[in-house]
Write a protein that holds these residues in place. Structure first.
Motif, short mmCIF file in Angstrom:
data_model
loop_
_atom_site.label_atom_id
_atom_site.label_comp_id
_atom_site.label_asym_id
_atom_site.label_seq_id
_atom_site.Cartn_x
_atom_site.Cartn_y
_atom_site.Cartn_z
N THR A 1 -1.46 -98.92 -30.17
CA THR A 1 -0.17 -99.10 -29.33
C THR A 1 0.69 -98.09 -29.76
O THR A 1 1.23 -98.14 -30.82
CB THR A 1 0.19 -100.27 -29.09
N VAL A 2 1.25 -96.96 -29.18
CA VAL A 2 2.21 -96.13 -29.65
C VAL A 2 3.35 -96.34 -28.67
O VAL A 2 3.42 -96.09 -27.62
CB VAL A 2 1.61 -94.50 -29.41
N GLN A 3 4.72 -96.43 -29.54
CA GLN A 3 5.65 -96.39 -28.90
C GLN A 3 6.80 -95.66 -29.59
O GLN A 3 6.84 -95.74 -30.72
CB GLN A 3 6.48 -97.92 -28.78
N ILE A 4 7.58 -94.79 -28.59
CA ILE A 4 8.48 -94.15 -29.30
C ILE A 4 10.00 -94.91 -28.81
O ILE A 4 10.15 -94.89 -27.48
CB ILE A 4 8.45 -92.77 -28.59
N ARG A 5 10.70 -95.18 -29.65
CA ARG A 5 12.07 -95.66 -29.25
C ARG A 5 11.93 -96.98 -28.29
O ARG A 5 12.54 -96.81 -27.29
CB ARG A 5 12.97 -94.69 -28.99
N GLY A 6 11.16 -97.78 -28.73
CA GLY A 6 11.04 -99.21 -27.80
C GLY A 6 10.28 -99.02 -26.68
O GLY A 6 9.21 -98.24 -26.71
N ASN A 7 10.24 -99.93 -25.75
CA ASN A 7 9.43 -100.21 -24.74
C ASN A 7 10.10 -100.12 -23.44
O ASN A 7 11.12 -100.74 -23.11
CB ASN A 7 8.87 -101.69 -24.83
N ASN A 8 9.79 -98.87 -22.83
CA ASN A 8 10.42 -98.46 -21.48
C ASN A 8 9.83 -99.16 -20.31
O ASN A 8 10.49 -98.71 -19.27
CB ASN A 8 9.79 -96.89 -21.50
N SER A 9 8.76 -99.62 -20.40
CA SER A 9 8.13 -100.14 -19.08
C SER A 9 7.64 -101.59 -18.94
O SER A 9 7.49 -102.17 -20.01
CB SER A 9 7.26 -99.13 -18.63
N ILE A 10 7.36 -101.93 -17.89
CA ILE A 10 6.83 -103.45 -17.89
C ILE A 10 5.45 -103.15 -17.23
O ILE A 10 4.82 -104.07 -16.57
CB ILE A 10 7.58 -104.37 -16.88
N ARG A 11 4.83 -101.97 -17.38
CA ARG A 11 3.56 -101.78 -16.91
C ARG A 11 2.80 -101.02 -17.96
O ARG A 11 3.12 -100.65 -18.84
CB ARG A 11 3.36 -101.00 -15.63
N GLY A 12 1.37 -101.03 -17.52
CA GLY A 12 0.35 -100.38 -18.73
C GLY A 12 0.76 -98.81 -18.72
O GLY A 12 1.19 -98.07 -17.62
N GLN B 1 5.21 -91.75 -14.69
CA GLN B 1 4.13 -91.97 -13.83
C GLN B 1 2.52 -92.38 -13.92
O GLN B 1 1.92 -92.61 -13.26
CB GLN B 1 4.24 -90.90 -12.74
N ASP B 2 2.37 -91.97 -15.14
CA ASP B 2 1.07 -92.33 -15.50
C ASP B 2 0.82 -93.92 -15.58
O ASP B 2 1.29 -94.73 -15.59
CB ASP B 2 0.65 -91.85 -16.94
N GLY B 3 -0.51 -93.94 -15.42
CA GLY B 3 -0.95 -95.42 -15.34
C GLY B 3 -1.11 -96.06 -13.95
O GLY B 3 -1.55 -97.20 -13.97
N ILE B 4 -0.56 -95.48 -12.98
CA ILE B 4 -0.61 -96.11 -11.62
C ILE B 4 -1.48 -95.06 -11.05
O ILE B 4 -1.50 -93.92 -10.87
CB ILE B 4 0.84 -96.25 -11.01
N PRO B 5 -2.49 -96.11 -10.04
CA PRO B 5 -3.11 -94.93 -9.18
C PRO B 5 -2.51 -94.59 -8.08
O PRO B 5 -1.21 -94.99 -8.14
CB PRO B 5 -4.31 -96.05 -8.72
N ALA B 6 -3.14 -93.95 -7.14
CA ALA B 6 -2.33 -93.47 -5.95
C ALA B 6 -1.87 -94.69 -5.23
O ALA B 6 -2.57 -95.75 -5.34
CB ALA B 6 -3.46 -92.67 -5.09
N GLY B 7 -0.70 -94.70 -4.82
CA GLY B 7 -0.28 -95.88 -4.22
C GLY B 7 0.70 -95.76 -2.73
O GLY B 7 0.95 -96.38 -2.15
N ALA B 8 0.83 -94.17 -2.29
CA ALA B 8 1.76 -94.01 -1.46
C ALA B 8 0.96 -94.15 0.07
O ALA B 8 1.64 -94.54 0.85
CB ALA B 8 1.82 -92.56 -1.58
N SER B 9 -0.50 -94.10 0.28
CA SER B 9 -0.71 -94.18 1.57
C SER B 9 -1.70 -95.61 1.86
O SER B 9 -1.97 -96.16 0.74
CB SER B 9 -1.61 -93.06 2.01
N GLN B 10 -1.75 -95.81 2.83
CA GLN B 10 -2.64 -97.05 3.41
C GLN B 10 -4.10 -96.77 2.91
O GLN B 10 -4.56 -95.62 3.46
CB GLN B 10 -2.06 -97.32 4.78
#
Lengths: 1000, 538
Positions: free
Chosen positions: A163-174, A649-658
């Motif tokens: 687990t690599v973090q630079i200056r804390g934890n920025n996100s609540i996702r993977g 934006q990394d770590g999320i799959p495409a999410g924009a379209s149905q």
């Protein structure tokens, strides 16, 4: 058109700077620092195109305009230097080898900068300062080395993810690791290790480190872009910081051969927290349980071993005045301390550069081909009541035989648990990944001050993974018991980069230096995974013998009714970006850098395709002011300020379209045509997460630069927080990626201090000491939630704790705050009392302070370097103690934790998560220590010789009772990551390595 | 200038690359425009039916919310087993809070049924498909109203939006369900198999809506029943009774046997003639286009680990959890066949296991005493605690209930053939009797109930009232009668609320708070949908 005009203007500007006037002659000599003449060095008048090269003695003679002010002298592998010729007609120029001078050149992304010109928070670490010992991936080179960078080993499995973090934890996702850039090529961040699903119900196995295909020996330097004023040039992928890896390059001269070889031996750093056979016997008496089977053994020892690690590295390099090359080869074999686990790597690299067209065109290429094989032990992260190899060994009754007298495994433990040795023997999981990383760069010097560069990079990885559980296994409760199961899976990951950059470096006036970079980048990536599994093999050889070949080599003989095949192809991702940076330097006293990047991403909704990331940084070098300039004590004092925006934006799959998906398994349904359903709803407003950060820092250096360092304060705010949200019901139950609304944000605030000093420096003895620390606090703010958590994560697993969670995302609390019932001791019956049925926010898994200490002691040719690191102020949830080594298990014929002896707890006490299992996570670990003897040049053939012994993970100071306080087992809940949960993971190894390096 | 041209070429190349539109490329899924023609209403309808499986079959879903919160079911913590962070205990003790995972999960799963049913309505269904989808949509809305008191919904036009969903008040929801269910009765095909909604399923659900109407409108103190509503319940019930398709099954436990549905054939086959609406289940993967429900959750959760000594067989060992309380066990009339603890063919001769309420020493098929995991005799005792503190009674505490007989002959792969019944004919008689009582026709109600009593071997009743708040197990009350007939069929909480006694103390529940008349709205849903309001007290 605008671009064309701008370029034309620049061109005219440069032309004006030339003056056509009377000529004069300047002569001189170019040498290396040791006085060796440099042959073929290029000498030009600044502002003019034509030039001369040095002769066989390093001498030159050049005709210059009478009013010419400076000569520019360059040589392959050396730093280009300018010399003043306003009042000289003969000059002697010393050129410093670039490699030797790496400490001064910082890679800032799409360009470089002198360290003293930096306005942003960038840490620059060169090879000599890297961690030594057992290093599977480049991130481990930096553990404890950089203030604000935390590298945590998630598991002891060789090659496991960190687990690599630079200056804390920025996100609540993977997917929130920093962006890695290798020689200008931004990486994908995923690994092509195929995913198997769960083999025989044991659960998910931990991830592999996506960077293990790089050779740590090939890395010249690593730059860590910490604040947004530095990272904003990477726009929508820069929010978690950027780690830029620069590989070693060849230097001009005869071919050099460097050889490094080492052999190490590893064992457990800390033993398992369970009772020995004699302790177990006495506990049986205390609890009045009759499970003594008469023997005395140490089941945990049976699954561990003294593991051997070998590393062989050869590199060849050389070059001439036109070009240079370097090639390296690595073969390494790292055995794991758990039986049947390990990592083998074979790796070759080839890189080079060459100049053409009067040195105006430079072609650079880098190529890495690697193949690695992981042998993976069945140590799942989320094992339920069945457990995994570690829990099977910890729980095994130490008085009960593992192997019967006839040599077969005892698989009829009265407690019903798996025999750890049988599990180890009958389980095989081998993952083989081949990765190619290549890039080619063409750089053309259009004008002396203006350079155009094009880069194409490709990163292709393919993995083949084969796993089996032989049918001789019993008690897993899965499909393999008595029948066997096999799985074969493959995956492919391919990403490509195309970058154009135009760089202008020049002086606008005597005092104002200007550095401009502009460019365009296109990046695309794709991933697919396919797996086939079958269970039900009816040809176990009787008598407990293993088959001569694995089941996965003969899948057709499994029961074909149980054949399952799965394909998963991720949406392709495309990014397209425009970026620019301007750096201004006024008399080396005032610096200003501004960057801007426009990023478009296919991941985002039609209404938000593009985002804009600006940043600005400034520096005032106070020590250059007249009142400090000649101060003997204070050599450097500079004040930095930076502001910027970055995205994630990394770590999320495409999410924009149905998206409509075919439901599994319907094709075989008679009468019903394949039903499909909405798997993802359109989210046209989806956009990136934005981190806005402010950084203020002071750089200092005292006492003839013997003490230097920096202090930085930072404040980061993440808005548009990306969250895999439940859809508003009614929906099909699917989740949707959403940006949390205004008013919801994450802050990370803190400061860093890094100081290094030469405490003693004399002819025979030297002592350097470096200390860095970071203090950071993060908070999730979402007032609309009130005191209820937004989401629970940190799932607690094992028998008796189904659907229990230990952590939450909640307003006003740190990310992943522990959310548990409060333990208040035991009642008169020995049953745990808690403060009601409700959970409370009771602890922080994020360390407040991370610390790194490095020291170097030198005596004549001996050197001792020691690196330690630690984390403080966080809690760890010991899930192993909750549900594996809990006291009730002794009544079930299982072994339990040593820490429970003497407690008033009843055997009937429920297995339940509470603050009872929350322990201090403070630790200080002696990460590695190396004693080396540098024999130097020997005879006329050996250029250098160095022998060393290194200890890795020598010891850890902590009160934590698990294997290692540096731990984080992945217990995410539906993609929301957990932090600081420890559950029957792969234990940490202590390794002693002996090695030799020599150069020819 | 020539040089400038040289480097403009690659820049031009850059701008060509720059034309990428950055559209999503999905690779293993596809995109259709909302309401587009590429629809498959029959496939989507099967999908909606399959959505019933998880919330109605699993032991930790609607069954848990309706039963573990009541006086006929609890899950004691047994040492290392079944604590699960207190998730079960808080239900029985009425002490859950807004983070209760089962409550949150049911909310989402009900929404899935409602959403998938609405999707069918949006994509060109036939009249019959639309009527079945409307039924499923109403069923989800009914449970939203029952459990949470708020009914989120989507209009057909907005079936696939992700915006905040509008929310119906109890009044609006009742009106909507009455209108929709009344409207589809004539469209639904009476020939539908009982795992496809027919007109009687719609009638049954409408009866439930009308009977619970006053409790849904005011749970703490339900208002007076409206005579017209009760009259409608009676006439809907009589339509079902007079159809002649159903009859009370002579052996009560035949209703729940592996062959209760004739392995997913139509009406009139199988051992149960009481199935109005149930899951399809013939023990195979190709199951009339429907997923088989995991009906084994109904017995695994209560069976002891050693109840069936068949090592290596999937499902051979139970999970030793769910129990009932002594007060309920003791309320049965000795002749009432519904209490069970009797042998059942295909079960008792295989494992020794009996059906009904299991008390006392357990025996295997050879008549030998079964032992628990510590080697003590396996005795199911009426005495039970929320947290079992005595290590010797951890495994045996609590009377067990086997209503659905394990399908021992079809255990492979965990697919058993019992059909899980959502709506059962006996409940129609009970609802008619209740409506008669609520309409002050005590004699009519008594007559209706005694039909049931005769079939179950219980002595006829001579007096009948709705409820005795001082004794929930008073044999001369309809509430007690409903419990004896419908126990462990996921109705008890709803009944207790309708009869106004849900907040009374009972075994292992002392204090209570009116907030427990409703479950909390999950936090993630409150965030996602501002139209939802957290229920009072959470």
């Amino acid at each position: 058109m605008r671009k064309k005009l701008l370029l034309f203007g620049l061109f005219m500007f440069c032309c004006l700077m030339q003056s056509i006037a009377q000529q004069r002659t300047v002569t001189g000599k170019v040498t290396a620092p040791d006085g060796t003449p440099l042959v073929g060095a290029s000498v030009t008048v600044v502002g003019q195109r034509s030039g001369v090269t040095t002769d066989g003695s390093g001498n030159f003679s050049i005709n210059v305009p009478a009013n010419a002010k400076q000569l520019s002298i360059s040589y392959v592998g050396s730093e280009t230097k300018r010399v003043d010729i306003t009042s000289a007609s003969n000059v002697v120029v010393e050129l410093v080898n670039t490699a030797a001078n790496l400490a001064d050149v910082v890679v800032t992304g799409y360009g470089t900068s002198r360290k003293k010109d930096l306005t942003g928070a960038i840490a620059h670490v060169t090879a000599k300062d890297f961690n030594k010992g057992v290093i599977a991936s480049p991130d481990q080179l930096l553990t404890g080395k950089v203030a604000g960078l935390q590298v945590t080993m998630n598991s002891g499995q060789p090659g496991a993810a960190t687990t690599v973090q630079i200056r804390g934890n920025n996100s609540i996702r993977g997917g929130t690791t920093p962006l890695y850039v290798v020689d200008g090529v931004p990486l994908d961040g995923r690994s092509p290790r195929p995913s198997l699903g769960s083999v025989s119900g044991l659960g998910d196995l931990p991830d592999v480190n996506p960077l293990i295909y790089l050779n740590p020996n090939d890395i010249a330097s690593i730059d860590v872009l910490k604040d947004a004023s530095a990272a904003a040039i990477y726009g929508s992928r820069g929010a978690n910081g950027v780690i830029i890896i620069t590989t070693k390059k060849g230097v001009a001269g005869e071919m050099r051969v460097d050889v490094a070889a080492s052999v190490g031996i590893s064992g457990l750093m800390k033993d398992a927290d369970v009772l020995s056979a004699s302790q177990y016997r006495s506990a049986l008496k205390t609890y009045n349980v009759a499970s003594d089977s008469g023997l005395s053994l140490n089941p945990f020892k049976e699954i561990t071993r003294n593991a051997i690690t070998e590393n062989y590295n050869v590199s060849l390099s050389g070059g001439n005045d036109k070009g240079s090359y370097r090639s390296s080869f690595l073969a390494s074999d790292q055995e794991g301390i758990i039986r049947k686990s390990g990592l083998k790597k074979y790796l070759a690299t080839f890189s080079g550069q060459h100049r053409f067209i009067d040195n105006k065109l430079t072609i650079n290429f880098n190529f890495t081909a690697s193949n690695y094989t992981e042998q993976i032990a069945p140590i799942s992260t989320d094992a339920g009541s069945t457990g995994n190899l570690i829990s099977a060994a910890m729980n095994w009754n130490p008085t009960l035989a593992l192997v019967r007298s006839d040599g077969t495994f005892n698989q009829t433990n009265p407690s019903g648990q798996i025999n750890p040795l049988a599990l180890s023997n009958y389980y095989d999981d081998n993952n083989n990944v081949t990765t190619l990383l290549g890039s080619i760069t063409g750089a053309y010097q259009i004008l002396p001050n203006l350079q155009y560069e094009i880069l194409y990079g490709a990163n292709y990885g393919t993995g083949l993974r084969k796993a089996q559980m032989q049918g001789l296994i019993a008690a897993t409760g899965g499909n393999a018991d008595g029948k066997g199961q096999a799985t074969v899976a493959n995956a492919q990951l391919f990403s490509q980069t195309l970058t154009h950059t135009l760089t202008y470096k020049g002086n606008i006036s005597q005092n104002l230096n200007l550095n401009l970079v502009g460019g365009y980048e296109y990046w695309t990536t794709s991933y697919r995974n396919q797996s086939t599994s079958v269970y039900g093999f009816n040809w176990n050889i009787p008598g407990g013998q293993k088959l001569p070949f694995p089941y996965y080599n003969n899948m057709q003989s499994g029961n074909q009714a149980n054949l399952r095949s799965t394909t998963n192809v991720d949406p392709s991702v495309e990014l397209q970006s425009y970026f620019a940076r301007g750096s201004f330097n006024y008399v080396d006293k005032y610096f200003l850098t501004a960057t801007f990047r426009a990023d478009g991403s296919s991941r985002f909704g039609t209404n938000n395709k593009y985002a804009y990331f600006p940043s600005v940084g400034a520096k005032w070098v106070i020590s250059q002011e007249s009142f400090l300039k000649d101060n003997k004590t204070l050599n450097v004092l500079a004040l930095r300020l930076g502001w910027g925006r970055t995205g994630s934006q990394d770590g999320i799959p495409a999410g924009a379209s149905q998206q409509i998906g075919i439901n599994n398994g319907y094709n075989s349904t008679p009468g019903g045509s394949a039903p499909f359903s909405i798997v993802n709803y359109a989210s046209p407003n989806l956009k990136w997460e934005t981190v806005t950060s402010v950084d203020g820092g002071i750089d200092f250096s005292f006492l003839g630069n013997r003490i230097s360092g920096y202090i930085d304060g930072f404040s980061k705010k993440t808005t548009n927080v990306l969250f895999l949200s439940t859809l508003p019901v009614p929906s099909n139950g699917a989740s949707i990626w959403k940006n949390l609304p205004d008013g919801a944000y994450i802050t990370n605030k803190g400061f860093e201090v890094s100081v290094s000093g030469q405490i003693i420096k004399n002819e025979n003895f030297s002592w350097d000491l470096g200390v860095n620390m970071e203090y950071v606090r993060n908070k999730f703010i979402y007032p609309a939630l009130g005191t209820s958590p937004l989401y629970l994560t940190g799932s607690i697993t094992g028998q008796g704790v189904s659907s229990a969670f230990a952590e939450a995302i909640a307003n006003g609390q740190p990310i992943d705050v522990f959310y548990l019932r409060e333990f208040q001791g035991f009642d008169k019956n020995g049953i745990a009392i808690t403060n009601g049925q409700s959970s409370y926010y009771v602890g922080d898994p994020n360390p407040r302070v991370i610390l790194g200490i490095s020291t170097d002691l030198g005596y004549k040719k001996f050197n001792l370097s020691i690196n330690a690191h630690g984390a403080f102020g966080n809690k760890i949830y010991n899930n192993t103690l909750t549900s594996v080594t809990n006291v009730g298990n002794i009544a079930n014929g299982k072994n339990i934790s040593k820490t429970l002896i003497g407690s008033s707890e009843s055997l009937a006490n429920p297995v339940s998560a509470s603050t009872r299992f929350l322990q201090s996570g403070n630790y200080l670990k002696l990460g590695n220590a190396t004693l080396s003897y540098n024999a130097g040049k020997i005879g006329s053939y050996i250029r250098s010789l160095n022998i060393f012994v290194t200890g890795t993970n020598l010891f850890e100071i902590t009160k934590y009772t698990g294997f290692d306080a540096e731990v984080s087992t992945d217990h995410n809940n539906n993609g929301v990551p957990s932090l600081g949960i420890d559950y029957i993971g792969y234990p940490t190894a202590r390794t002693i390595t002996f090695g030799i390096n020599f150069g020819l | 200038m020539k040089r400038i041209k040289i480097f403009l070429v690659p820049l031009l190349a850059a701008s060509i690359f720059g034309c990428t539109k950055l559209n999503e490329k999905l690779n293993d899924q596809f995109v259709i425009s909302p309401g587009g023609g590429n629809s498959n209403a029959s496939g989507l309808l099967l999908n909606a039916y399959n959505d019933l499986n998880t919330p109605f079959t699993n032991q930790d879903q609607i069954f848990s919310l309706e039963e573990n919160t009541s006086d006929e079911c609890l899950v004691p913590t047994r040492g290392g087993d079944w604590d699960d962070n207190g998730v079960w205990r808080v239900l029985h003790a009425h002490a859950w809070d807004a983070t209760h995972g089962q409550s949150a999960s049911v909310f989402v799963n009900l929404g899935t049924i409602e959403s998938d049913a609405t999707t069918v309505l949006a994509l060109n269904p036939t009249a019959e498909q639309a009527a079945e989808a409307t039924f499923l949509r109403s069923m989800a809305q009914f449970y939203f109203l029952d459990l949470y008191g708020q009914v989120p919904y989507r209009t057909v036009a907005n079936y696939n939006t992700v915006d905040a969903a509008p929310v119906m008040t109890p009044e609006e929801a009742i009106d909507t369900m009455v209108t929709n269910l009344t409207g589809i009765i004539s469209t639904l095909d009476p020939a539908n198999t009982p795992y496809r909604a027919g007109p009687d399923a719609a009638r049954f659900l409408l009866m439930k809506v009308l009977l619970n109407k006053q409790a849904f409108l005011n749970r703490a103190t339900p208002g007076a029943d409206v005579s017209a509503d009760m009259q409608q319940v009676i006439s809907l019930g009589q339509a079902i009774i007079n159809s002649g398709k159903y009859s009370l099954t002579s052996n009560y436990f035949d209703n729940f046997s592996p062959n209760n549905g004739g392995f997913a054939s139509g009406y009139g086959t199988g051992t149960s003639k009481e199935r109005i609406f149930c899951t399809s289940n013939n023990g195979t993967a190709s199951n009339n286009g429907l997923n088989p429900a995991g009906v084994d959750a109904r017995w695994m959760m209560t069976l002891h680990y050693n109840s069936w000594d068949a090592p290596g067989v999937y499902g051979g060992a139970g999970w030793n959890g769910f129990s009932t309380i002594a007060d309920f066990y003791n309320a049965f009339d000795a002749n009432d066949s519904r209490r069970g603890n009797v042998a059942y063919p295909g079960v008792t001769n295989v494992s020794g296991l009996k059906v009904g309420l299991l008390e006392g020493q357990q025996f295997n098929e050879a008549g030998n005493k079964i032992q628990d995991r510590k080697g003590n005799p396996l005795v199911f005792t009426p005495e039970v605690h929320l947290v079992e503190a005595n290590k010797d009674s951890l495994e045996g505490a609590g009377i067990r209930i086997i209503k659905y007989a394990p399908d021992y002959s079809n255990y492979s792969g965990g697919v058993q053939r019992n059909q899980l019944i959502f709506f059962r004919y006996a409940d129609v008689l009970l609802m008619v009797a209740e409506a008669q009582l609520r309409n002050n026709d005590a004699a009519g109600a008594l007559a209706t109930i005694n039909i049931l009593h005769a079939a179950r071997g219980a002595a006829p009743l001579t007096t009948l009232t709705l409820v005795n708040p001082a004794n929930l197990y008073d044999n001369n009350t309809l509430l007690a009668e409903r419990q004896k007939e419908m126990y462990w069929e996921s109705w008890r909480r709803q009944d207790l609320i309708r009869f106004g006694v849900f907040l009374k103390p009972w075994a292992l529940k002392t204090a209570d708070d009116p907030k427990y008349l409703l479950f909390p709205i999950p936090a993630t849903q409150l965030v996602a949908n501002p139209n939802l309001k957290q229920n009072p007290g959470y």
